[in-house]
Design a protein around this motif. Structure first.
Motif: not given
Lengths: 169, 85, 169, 85
Positions: C137-140, C153-161, D76-82
């Motif tokens: 749980p980190f967000w850039k 905010w940096v968007a998550a990449k489908a390639e990472d999934d 409980i936590a809510f957040f965007p994709p990491m």
């Protein structure tokens, strides 16, 4: 190994790095080699460092002795490094391989790959190691503990050939 | 044509020398021919090459196959499968 | 994640290492972390070190700011590290993840894996990074150069999934 | 039942707070129920959860799916994709 096409910008860029290749008896400083790839630049996203060490084989081994073919060792590792630089988008690549007597716990080989992307850095280091194992002209002889002259030559492993075959294309 | 031959690891030990300069006759044109010719030179060579299929060769420091033509080569090396890394 | 079976010797051995996991604002010393895994032992054959760095994105970026969920970041990376230690025959595993403001050229994340075998060391480091990317749980947030408050905010990449999905079994 | 809710990254920014303690009514038993209930509390919540499918949830610091039962949860936590690593 194909030459890069000079009309393909990506290919030109990939070919532009000059891998560092050294064959030496002395130990090396993995951290310094990795730091040198990144120093003064802010475009590197990932650095993968592989260090291969001499194991004591459950206490059985006093040392490994690595024989090599000096000119060819340098040339062949440089060829493998050049191929890695063409296959993967690298910003830096270092390969150092030691020869001579190496004791358990000491380092034998180092590969460092720097790239904007983690996948390329991992794959380049992995590729280098697989190809070093099967193509670099080095031969290991074991010196067992207590009977230093009784050891034999290490046999090549079929799994190393299979690992290298993963990269054939 | 004189060519320098190098031997490494247990190939070197079996033959009993690290290198030598030889002058194979005209009919010896490939690596395989050279191995056949060397094997006939003495039992140490026959012993080194007894399981020919495992022995690797390099010509002027580049890996080559058994059918490589040796004409013009300055340096040919024979050695077991590599175990570096 | 399944518990190791205690009647399976290989599983017991694999579960016996205690991964080092640290979440911190400060920078880290990759070389010291790698050295600590090997110090005083002679049974390690391979050490793979992955360092992830902040890129300047072609000069566009002044800094990244990493927000995190403190308790869960530590717990989740420890779970991922525990899973790596069960899947691969490791002798040591370190994961360090930074938070806060990080500038181009600075290190963000470190993974070090030690094993008797190079394949396990490579795969464990690769696995750790894929899972860290998608589960920790980190967000850039980006701070663009010249307009420090304008970044998003940096968007998550489908390639990472997709990369993480390689390890599902 | 009181439960502590944490928000991170742009979910936090849209809702305008890092955390709060709420007491959802008895019918709210899953993460999905909780999201529905929160969305009805105000437009900042509706905005944060407008594209619900992308929002991730953790219960007591463990990733959970939308059908996880929240009974007994402390946090409980809510957040965007990491986007770490």
């Amino acid at each position: 190994m194909d030459e890069p096409r000079t009309d393909d910008p990506a290919s030109v860029e990939r070919a532009s790095i000059v891998p560092v290749v050294r064959i030496q008896a002395e130990t090396f400083d993995a951290a310094a080699e990795a730091a040198a790839l990144v120093r003064g630049r802010t475009d590197v996203g990932a650095v993968v460092t592989f260090t291969g060490l001499c194991r004591d084989e459950d206490g059985r081994l006093a040392a490994l002795e690595l024989e090599h073919y000096p000119g060819m060792a340098q040339a062949e590792i440089a060829r493998v490094a050049g191929e890695a630089a063409r296959r993967f988008p690298l910003q830096g690549l270092v390969a150092v391989h030691r020869y001579g007597v190496i004791r358990p716990g000491e380092e034998i080989v180092l590969v460092v790959a720097a790239s904007p992307h983690r996948r390329a850095a991992f794959e380049a280091a992995d590729f280098m190691m697989d190809w070093l194992k099967t193509r670099a002209p080095f031969w290991k002889r074991e010196h067992p503990l207590g009977e230093p002259d009784a050891g034999g030559w290490v046999a090549a492993k079929a799994e190393d050939d299979r690992a290298a075959d993963r990269w054939v294309r | 044509m004189a060519v320098r031959i190098l031997y490494f690891a247990w190939v070197r030990e079996r033959i009993g020398k690290t290198e030598e300069v030889v002058e194979p006759p005209a009919g010896v044109t490939t690596i395989a021919d050279l191995v056949d010719w060397l094997k006939a030179r003495g039992e140490e060579y026959a012993y080194a090459f007894e399981n020919e299929i495992v022995i690797r060769a390099a010509m002027d420091q580049i890996h080559v196959q058994r059918d490589a033509v040796i004409t013009g080569a300055r340096e040919i090396a024979f050695f077991p499968p590599m175990t570096g890394g």
